[in-house]
Design an enzyme around this catalytic site. Structure first.
Site, PDB file in Angstrom:
ATOM      1  N   ASN A 286     -18.489 -22.229 -40.288  1.00 34.34           N
ATOM      2  CA  ASN A 286     -17.183 -22.229 -39.645  1.00 34.34           C
ATOM      3  C   ASN A 286     -16.681 -23.660 -39.621  1.00 34.34           C
ATOM      4  OD1 ASN A 286     -16.949 -19.435 -39.074  1.00 34.34           O
ATOM      5  ND2 ASN A 286     -18.479 -19.705 -37.489  1.00 34.34           N
ATOM      6  N   ARG A 288     -14.534 -25.538 -38.161  1.00 33.22           N
ATOM      7  CA  ARG A 288     -13.627 -25.741 -37.021  1.00 33.22           C
ATOM      8  C   ARG A 288     -14.450 -25.921 -35.753  1.00 33.22           C
ATOM      9  NH1 ARG A 288     -14.884 -20.683 -34.941  1.00 33.22           N
ATOM     10  NH2 ARG A 288     -14.840 -19.022 -36.463  1.00 33.22           N
TER      11      ARG A 288
END
Ligand code: ADP
Length: 445
Positions: A286, A288
């Protein structure tokens, strides 16, 4: 960096305001009309409307968001999580407009954002992945691969996320239909029909590693155990995990190596499944900040959102790997506006009575306030309650205490707190016998 535009809403928008304010950076919240009276809008230095409630017309509306940044004179954009956070085109457009995107580079996102590509990159970096295929080109290929790795297998959308676009297949008879359906679903949900296949690991732990990179060097901030899930969606996270020390180190080091291999910039998370024998397999990254980042902040004392700001301003990593020490134990519960008694169906309303817990070792990240009307258009996360204590046992008791103090009431409003209380009381959970099927198997749901 003088002013940041926050292209998000809810608790994460508030979290970003808090980080920016402590760094002396002004904040602008870009919001939809549905969020006009939200806490981030009320607390930010400025707010600007970017469209109507449907996120396609507001929080995902790139031209409106870039215009909002230009009009308000923001020199940076923080995308939070979800919405445009992992959209390489958006990051590229920010760059073209001379706006700093607070997150990884578009190149990082392209290398790791798409799950099938990320698997290849992981293998290149010598990080084990779940046995499986690249993007499937035919049903025959799926059949051959499934034969070879053995059933059950899991079909996944390359562009998938948020626990969606996955399908477990137990026999060859089901496979053809499953592939076609999965492709169709992926096309509808993500605009990309590509799917691939992986061995379905039975009763794994979901272990993820937090990393921070500056483009040259990467450090890891150890792991989080996110095995408590319902339908592949996380509900409760804790850190550290109960894995043996050498397994923890090996996974963390693999994640660090993979991030360094792609010259990763900013905060990111590598997700792994760990089977009963302690074998670990990379499943995705991910690119982020994640919902569950506070548990890592609590055990390391490092502010991850502020780290994102500092890295985006070009600062070289100030942390040495040996300095990142784990202290104590942290647990986070996701309080969703859902009714756990009725299949977790969304159960929103107006908040009439609100009391959040406090006391030693308790943190609440929430955008709720008394009188707030929860809008129906977005995800159901309304609060994160996080506790820290010297040991896991104490952290569990502290979380029970914190939840017993919490009041979130209003007509029609239900939350997942009673569910979390049951998890915390569960003997298997208390022993640390957690794996991704825990909720289905141990909670009689
Ligand atoms: P998403 O991006 O949608 O969150 P992930 O690839 O991260 O999807 O997987 C989410 C969850 O799905 C995992 O935490 C795990 O519970 C389950 N899962 C994914 N891949 C496998 C697999 N190969 N075997 C067993 N469970 C899996």
């Amino acid at each position: 960096m003088k002013k940041v535009l926050i292209a998000n809403r809810g608790e994460i928008a508030l979290r970003i305001i808090r980080a920016a304010r402590e760094l002396g950076i002004k904040t602008v919240v870009a919001h939809s009309t549905a969020d006009e009276k939200s806490l981030p809008v009320l607390l930010a230095d400025e707010a600007i409307c970017i469209g109507p409630p449907p996120s396609g017309q507001s929080y995902l509306n790139i031209p409106n968001i870039l215009s909002a940044a230009i009009v308000t004179g923001a020199d940076a954009i923080h995308p939070g999580y979800g919405f445009l956070a992992e959209n390489a085109t958006f990051a590229e457009m920010c760059r073209e407009h001379g706006i700093t995107f607070i997150g990884p580079t578009p190149e990082n996102m392209k290398a790791l954002g798409d799950k099938a590509t990320a698997r290849k990159v992981a293998r290149e970096a010598g990080v084990p992945t779940v046995p499986g295929t690249d993007e499937l080109s035919s049903v025959e290929e799926a059949k051959r691969a499934a034969q070879e790795i053995g059933y059950p297998v899991i079909l996944k959308a390359s562009a998938g996320g948020g626990g969606r676009g996955m399908r477990v297949v137990h026999t060859e008879e089901e496979l053809e239909r499953a592939v076609l359906q999965a492709q169709e679903e992926a096309r509808a949900a993500f605009g990309n029909p590509a799917v691939y296949l992986e061995k379905y690991i039975e009763e794994p732990k979901h272990i993820e590693i937090q990393v921070l990179g500056d483009g040259e060097r990467v450090v890891h901030l150890w792991e989080r155990d996110c095995s408590i899930q319902r339908r592949h969606q996380k509900l409760l996270e804790e850190a550290p995990s109960l894995l043996p020390e050498e397994t923890r180190r090996a996974i963390a080091e693999a994640a660090r190596r993979l991030a360094e291999h792609v010259g990763y910039v900013s905060a990111g998370t590598m997700e792994f499944l760990v089977d009963k024998e302690g074998n670990f397999y990379f499943i995705e990254m991910n690119t982020r900040i994640q919902v569950e980042h506070p548990v890592t902040e609590m055990i390391t004392g490092i502010d991850l959102v502020q780290a994102q700001f500092r890295i985006a301003q070009g600062e070289k990593l100030w942390l040495k790997q040996e300095e990142i020490q784990v202290r104590g134990h942290a647990i986070e519960v996701r309080v969703n506006a859902e009714d756990p008694e009725k299949g977790f169906r969304p159960s929103i309303g107006k908040v009439e009575t609100l009391l959040f817990p406090g006391g030693p070792g308790v943190r609440v990240d929430s955008h709720l306030y008394t009188g707030y009307q929860i809008p129906p258009h977005y995800d159901s996360l309304i609060a994160k309650i996080i506790v820290w204590a010297p040991t896991r046992e104490e952290a569990i008791r502290r979380m029970e205490r914190a939840l017993s103090e919490t009041v979130i009431e209003g007509p029609g409003l239900k939350t997942t707190i009673p569910f979390h209380q049951k998890v915390l009381q569960n003997a298997f959970f208390r022993r640390g016998a957690v794996y991704t099927n825990f909720v289905a198997r141990r909670m009689e749901m």
